[in-house]
Design a protein around this motif. Structure first.
Motif, PDB file in Angstrom:
ATOM      1  N   ASN A 168     -39.933  -0.003  -9.215  1.00 29.32           N
ATOM      2  CA  ASN A 168     -39.620   0.510  -7.889  1.00 29.32           C
ATOM      3  C   ASN A 168     -38.128   0.435  -7.572  1.00 29.32           C
ATOM      4  OD1 ASN A 168     -42.329   1.022  -7.380  1.00 29.32           O
ATOM      5  ND2 ASN A 168     -42.658  -0.947  -6.399  1.00 29.32           N
ATOM      6  N   GLU A 169     -37.430  -0.534  -8.158  1.00 27.85           N
ATOM      7  CA  GLU A 169     -36.036  -0.808  -7.789  1.00 27.85           C
ATOM      8  C   GLU A 169     -34.996  -0.197  -8.712  1.00 27.85           C
ATOM      9  OE1 GLU A 169     -35.292  -4.957  -7.060  1.00 27.85           O
ATOM     10  OE2 GLU A 169     -37.160  -5.171  -5.958  1.00 27.85           O
ATOM     11  N   LEU A 170     -35.284  -0.099 -10.006  1.00 31.71           N
ATOM     12  CA  LEU A 170     -34.275   0.347 -10.958  1.00 31.71           C
ATOM     13  C   LEU A 170     -34.642   1.698 -11.566  1.00 31.71           C
ATOM     14  CD1 LEU A 170     -33.637  -2.965 -12.962  1.00 31.71           C
ATOM     15  CD2 LEU A 170     -32.442  -2.142 -10.931  1.00 31.71           C
ATOM     16  N   ASP A 171     -33.670   2.586 -11.640  1.00 31.77           N
ATOM     17  CA  ASP A 171     -33.870   3.875 -12.298  1.00 31.77           C
ATOM     18  C   ASP A 171     -33.288   3.820 -13.698  1.00 31.77           C
ATOM     19  OD1 ASP A 171     -35.065   5.198 -10.103  1.00 31.77           O
ATOM     20  OD2 ASP A 171     -33.089   5.548  -9.208  1.00 31.77           O
ATOM     21  N   ASN A 172     -34.141   4.086 -14.693  1.00 28.67           N
ATOM     22  CA  ASN A 172     -33.715   4.146 -16.078  1.00 28.67           C
ATOM     23  C   ASN A 172     -32.872   2.931 -16.491  1.00 28.67           C
ATOM     24  OD1 ASN A 172     -33.802   5.438 -18.548  1.00 28.67           O
ATOM     25  ND2 ASN A 172     -31.848   6.467 -18.209  1.00 28.67           N
ATOM     26  N   PRO A 173     -33.430   1.720 -16.353  1.00 22.36           N
ATOM     27  CA  PRO A 173     -32.645   0.513 -16.676  1.00 22.36           C
ATOM     28  C   PRO A 173     -32.358   0.400 -18.170  1.00 22.36           C
ATOM     29  CG  PRO A 173     -34.926  -0.064 -16.317  1.00 22.36           C
ATOM     30  CD  PRO A 173     -34.792   1.393 -15.971  1.00 22.36           C
ATOM     31  N   THR A 174     -31.257  -0.236 -18.480  1.00 15.89           N
ATOM     32  CA  THR A 174     -30.928  -0.531 -19.867  1.00 15.89           C
ATOM     33  C   THR A 174     -31.745  -1.743 -20.311  1.00 15.89           C
ATOM     34  OG1 THR A 174     -29.167  -2.087 -19.314  1.00 15.89           O
ATOM     35  CG2 THR A 174     -28.550   0.265 -19.498  1.00 15.89           C
ATOM     36  N   GLU A 175     -31.748  -1.992 -21.615  1.00 18.50           N
ATOM     37  CA  GLU A 175     -32.464  -3.167 -22.117  1.00 18.50           C
ATOM     38  C   GLU A 175     -31.884  -4.442 -21.511  1.00 18.50           C
ATOM     39  OE1 GLU A 175     -32.975  -5.274 -26.395  1.00 18.50           O
ATOM     40  OE2 GLU A 175     -33.778  -3.217 -26.252  1.00 18.50           O
ATOM     41  N   ASP A 176     -30.562  -4.507 -21.399  1.00 22.65           N
ATOM     42  CA  ASP A 176     -29.931  -5.684 -20.800  1.00 22.65           C
ATOM     43  C   ASP A 176     -30.348  -5.861 -19.341  1.00 22.65           C
ATOM     44  OD1 ASP A 176     -28.645  -6.437 -23.118  1.00 22.65           O
ATOM     45  OD2 ASP A 176     -26.744  -5.473 -22.575  1.00 22.65           O
ATOM     46  N   GLU A 177     -30.472  -4.760 -18.587  1.00 20.97           N
ATOM     47  CA  GLU A 177     -30.903  -4.852 -17.191  1.00 20.97           C
ATOM     48  C   GLU A 177     -32.351  -5.324 -17.089  1.00 20.97           C
ATOM     49  OE1 GLU A 177     -28.312  -1.536 -14.793  1.00 20.97           O
ATOM     50  OE2 GLU A 177     -29.840  -0.782 -16.185  1.00 20.97           O
ATOM     51  N   ILE A 178     -33.189  -4.851 -18.000  1.00 22.16           N
ATOM     52  CA  ILE A 178     -34.590  -5.289 -18.023  1.00 22.16           C
ATOM     53  C   ILE A 178     -34.655  -6.791 -18.297  1.00 22.16           C
ATOM     54  CG2 ILE A 178     -36.778  -5.141 -19.294  1.00 22.16           C
ATOM     55  CD1 ILE A 178     -36.065  -2.142 -19.790  1.00 22.16           C
ATOM     56  N   ILE A 179     -33.937  -7.235 -19.304  1.00 20.03           N
ATOM     57  CA  ILE A 179     -33.934  -8.659 -19.656  1.00 20.03           C
ATOM     58  C   ILE A 179     -33.413  -9.486 -18.493  1.00 20.03           C
ATOM     59  CG2 ILE A 179     -32.852 -10.384 -21.166  1.00 20.03           C
ATOM     60  CD1 ILE A 179     -33.027  -8.195 -23.412  1.00 20.03           C
ATOM     61  N   HIS A 180     -32.344  -9.038 -17.871  1.00 19.07           N
ATOM     62  CA  HIS A 180     -31.787  -9.770 -16.732  1.00 19.07           C
ATOM     63  C   HIS A 180     -32.795  -9.853 -15.582  1.00 19.07           C
ATOM     64  CE1 HIS A 180     -28.840 -11.331 -13.904  1.00 19.07           C
ATOM     65  NE2 HIS A 180     -29.232 -10.403 -13.048  1.00 19.07           N
ATOM     66  N   TYR A 181     -33.460  -8.729 -15.282  1.00 16.19           N
ATOM     67  CA  TYR A 181     -34.419  -8.691 -14.174  1.00 16.19           C
ATOM     68  C   TYR A 181     -35.579  -9.650 -14.412  1.00 16.19           C
ATOM     69  CZ  TYR A 181     -36.829  -6.554 -10.207  1.00 16.19           C
ATOM     70  OH  TYR A 181     -37.427  -6.333  -8.986  1.00 16.19           O
ATOM     71  N   LEU A 182     -35.993  -9.767 -15.650  1.00 22.02           N
ATOM     72  CA  LEU A 182     -37.186 -10.562 -15.974  1.00 22.02           C
ATOM     73  C   LEU A 182     -36.867 -11.969 -16.469  1.00 22.02           C
ATOM     74  CD1 LEU A 182     -39.253  -7.745 -17.713  1.00 22.02           C
ATOM     75  CD2 LEU A 182     -39.503  -8.624 -15.375  1.00 22.02           C
ATOM     76  N   THR A 183     -35.627 -12.399 -16.366  1.00 25.05           N
ATOM     77  CA  THR A 183     -35.213 -13.701 -16.888  1.00 25.05           C
ATOM     78  C   THR A 183     -36.025 -14.856 -16.306  1.00 25.05           C
ATOM     79  OG1 THR A 183     -33.001 -12.946 -17.385  1.00 25.05           O
ATOM     80  CG2 THR A 183     -33.270 -15.297 -17.075  1.00 25.05           C
ATOM     81  N   GLY A 184     -36.441 -14.777 -15.075  1.00 27.57           N
ATOM     82  CA  GLY A 184     -37.172 -15.866 -14.439  1.00 27.57           C
ATOM     83  C   GLY A 184     -38.644 -15.941 -14.785  1.00 27.57           C
ATOM     84  N   ASN A 185     -39.128 -15.094 -15.685  1.00 26.54           N
ATOM     85  CA  ASN A 185     -40.532 -15.122 -16.086  1.00 26.54           C
ATOM     86  C   ASN A 185     -40.679 -15.844 -17.421  1.00 26.54           C
ATOM     87  OD1 ASN A 185     -40.351 -12.314 -14.453  1.00 26.54           O
ATOM     88  ND2 ASN A 185     -42.333 -13.305 -14.220  1.00 26.54           N
ATOM     89  N   LEU A 186     -41.371 -16.965 -17.394  1.00 29.02           N
ATOM     90  CA  LEU A 186     -41.582 -17.732 -18.612  1.00 29.02           C
ATOM     91  C   LEU A 186     -42.959 -17.455 -19.192  1.00 29.02           C
ATOM     92  CD1 LEU A 186     -40.075 -21.181 -17.589  1.00 29.02           C
ATOM     93  CD2 LEU A 186     -38.965 -19.263 -18.745  1.00 29.02           C
ATOM     94  N   CYS A 187     -42.998 -17.343 -20.500  1.00 32.00           N
ATOM     95  CA  CYS A 187     -44.248 -17.171 -21.231  1.00 32.00           C
ATOM     96  C   CYS A 187     -44.225 -18.162 -22.379  1.00 32.00           C
ATOM     97  CB  CYS A 187     -44.374 -15.740 -21.749  1.00 32.00           C
ATOM     98  SG  CYS A 187     -45.849 -15.489 -22.767  1.00 32.00           S
ATOM     99  N   ARG A 188     -45.250 -18.958 -22.477  1.00 34.40           N
ATOM    100  CA  ARG A 188     -45.286 -19.978 -23.522  1.00 34.40           C
ATOM    101  C   ARG A 188     -45.907 -19.474 -24.824  1.00 34.40           C
ATOM    102  NH1 ARG A 188     -46.474 -23.173 -18.613  1.00 34.40           N
ATOM    103  NH2 ARG A 188     -44.648 -24.493 -18.310  1.00 34.40           N
ATOM    104  N   CYS A 189     -46.429 -18.241 -24.818  1.00 34.92           N
ATOM    105  CA  CYS A 189     -47.156 -17.747 -25.986  1.00 34.92           C
ATOM    106  C   CYS A 189     -46.376 -16.763 -26.841  1.00 34.92           C
ATOM    107  CB  CYS A 189     -48.442 -17.051 -25.547  1.00 34.92           C
ATOM    108  SG  CYS A 189     -49.595 -18.097 -24.669  1.00 34.92           S
ATOM    109  N   THR A 190     -45.450 -16.031 -26.255  1.00 32.89           N
ATOM    110  CA  THR A 190     -44.822 -14.942 -26.998  1.00 32.89           C
ATOM    111  C   THR A 190     -43.350 -15.211 -27.269  1.00 32.89           C
ATOM    112  OG1 THR A 190     -44.025 -13.699 -25.087  1.00 32.89           O
ATOM    113  CG2 THR A 190     -46.303 -13.314 -25.746  1.00 32.89           C
ATOM    114  N   GLY A 191     -42.774 -14.350 -28.057  1.00 33.81           N
ATOM    115  CA  GLY A 191     -41.333 -14.358 -28.284  1.00 33.81           C
ATOM    116  C   GLY A 191     -40.659 -13.295 -27.445  1.00 33.81           C
ATOM    117  N   TYR A 192     -41.380 -12.724 -26.504  1.00 35.34           N
ATOM    118  CA  TYR A 192     -40.895 -11.746 -25.529  1.00 35.34           C
ATOM    119  C   TYR A 192     -40.642 -10.353 -26.094  1.00 35.34           C
ATOM    120  CZ  TYR A 192     -40.251 -15.848 -22.573  1.00 35.34           C
ATOM    121  OH  TYR A 192     -40.455 -16.988 -21.863  1.00 35.34           O
ATOM    122  N   MET A 193     -40.629 -10.161 -27.402  1.00 37.48           N
ATOM    123  CA  MET A 193     -40.324  -8.834 -27.947  1.00 37.48           C
ATOM    124  C   MET A 193     -41.442  -7.834 -27.636  1.00 37.48           C
ATOM    125  SD  MET A 193     -37.336  -9.318 -28.815  1.00 37.48           S
ATOM    126  CE  MET A 193     -37.048  -7.643 -29.274  1.00 37.48           C
TER     127      MET A 193
END
Length: 149
Positions: free
Chosen positions: A111-136
């Motif tokens: 809803n907030e970002l138009d055509n985000p870069t990979e770096d913008e996606i990573i930055h936006y989601l930095t506060g989400n922790l997952c103990r199972c994956t490597g995030y890729m």
């Protein structure tokens, strides 16, 4: 104290304690997708939207939601299911414990970002922790969902 708020487009009036956090209030009223895990406001599991913006409900007092519009994953089920299918197809769903908060942030990002870069996606989601994956796998799923290369 009594608060009046709109949760998933339904007006509600609830009694809350002065020191009660919104995550606890929501769970007490059956919104079990809202989870708490870290007790430090760092994991993102408790993410809901307040007036359309993602917030950590474990660090917001329930009384601050008075007069506000709160959205949980139950309130955006169609979009959440659409992204969850992509998440599963990319093999990134794992145990699913972090999924509701993660999905709420991904939908907010759409809803907030138009055509985000990979770096913008990573930055936006930095506060989400997952103990199972490597995030890729999650990153692939987000990029697929957002339609970015």
């Amino acid at each position: 104290m009594q608060i009046e708020l709109t949760v998933n487009d339904k007006l509600v009036t609830w009694d809350v304690e002065n020191d009660e956090f919104l995550a606890d209030t929501l769970r007490a009223h059956g919104f079990l997708s809202v989870k708490k895990a870290c007790d430090t406001s760092c994991c993102g599991l408790c993410t809901v939207w307040m007036d359309g913006k993602p917030i950590l409900s474990c660090s917001i007092l329930a009384m601050r939601a008075h007069g506000k519009k709160i959205t949980t994953i139950e309130g955006v089920s169609q979009a959440a299911e659409e992204f969850a299918r992509i998440l599963t197809a990319e093999g990134a769903e794992q145990c699913g414990f972090c999924s509701p908060g993660f999905i709420m942030n991904v939908l907010a990002m759409k809803n907030e970002l138009d055509n985000p870069t990979e770096d913008e996606i990573i930055h936006y989601l930095t506060g989400n922790l997952c103990r199972c994956t490597g995030y890729m796998g999650q990153l692939r799923a987000v990029k697929t969902y957002l339609g970015v290369a």
